[in-house]
Design a protein around this motif. Structure first.
Motif, PDB file in Angstrom:
ATOM      1  N   CYS A   1      39.768  40.251  48.432  1.00  0.00           N
ATOM      2  CA  CYS A   1      40.929  40.176  47.543  1.00  0.00           C
ATOM      3  C   CYS A   1      40.936  41.343  46.566  1.00  0.00           C
TER       4      CYS A   1
ATOM      5  N   HIS B   1      42.171  41.166  43.621  1.00  0.00           N
ATOM      6  CA  HIS B   1      42.044  40.635  42.259  1.00  0.00           C
ATOM      7  C   HIS B   1      40.590  40.433  41.859  1.00  0.00           C
ATOM      8  N   GLY B   2      39.755  40.101  42.833  1.00  0.00           N
ATOM      9  CA  GLY B   2      38.345  39.859  42.568  1.00  0.00           C
ATOM     10  C   GLY B   2      37.552  40.180  43.818  1.00  0.00           C
TER      11      GLY B   2
ATOM     12  N   CYS C   1      44.322  33.433  48.577  1.00  0.00           N
ATOM     13  CA  CYS C   1      42.936  33.689  48.190  1.00  0.00           C
ATOM     14  C   CYS C   1      42.237  32.377  47.817  1.00  0.00           C
TER      15      CYS C   1
ATOM     16  N   HIS D   1      41.501  32.173  43.265  1.00  0.00           N
ATOM     17  CA  HIS D   1      42.521  31.859  42.256  1.00  0.00           C
ATOM     18  C   HIS D   1      43.892  31.576  42.883  1.00  0.00           C
TER      19      HIS D   1
HETATM   20 FE1  FES Z   1      41.674  36.484  44.724  1.00  0.00          FE
HETATM   21 FE2  FES Z   1      41.510  36.085  42.120  1.00  0.00          FE
HETATM   22  S1  FES Z   1      39.936  36.783  43.422  1.00  0.00           S
HETATM   23  S2  FES Z   1      43.216  35.703  43.400  1.00  0.00           S
END
Ligand code: FES
Length: 106
Positions: A45, A47-48, A65, A68
């Motif tokens: 992902c 985002h993370g 994901c 989150h």
């Molecule tokens: Fe994928 Fe936050 S790590 S939405």
């Protein structure tokens, strides 16, 4: 990563509307089958550090994901639902005689 087509397995290994994780040049890549077509995205992902192969395919074209619940369009990599904002890299794929080939270009 290099620019050649790489054998990443059989089409039969990838279930419809599911995820299948492979490693290409030491990098996690996620394969999908949507409507019989094979797609490939980065497996992590944006985002993370979540492993998208542990996520769920929703609405027939989005990967959600597991961490989150942000989503990306598997076909384009576009970030669709927050908290994801950065697109996911998509790889060119082709299928020949039931074998999936991926070109690991960035
Ligand atoms: Fe994928 Fe936050 S790590 S939405």
């Amino acid at each position: 990563m290099h620019d050649e087509w790489i054998n990443v397995g059989s089409v039969a290994d990838v279930d419809e509307d599911d995820t299948h994780s492979v490693e290409v040049d030491g990098k996690r890549v996620c394969l999908y089958k949507l409507g019989g077509e094979i797609y490939a995205t980065d497996g992590t992902c944006t985002h993370g550090e979540a492993d998208l192969s542990l996520g769920m395919v929703v609405n027939s074209c989005l990967i959600e994901c597991p961490l989150h619940e942000g989503t990306f369009d598997i076909r384009t990599g576009r970030a669709v639902d927050a908290p994801c904002t950065e697109p996911l890299h998509c790889y060119p794929v082709k299928v020949e005689q039931g074998v999936i080939y991926l070109r690991p270009v960035r």
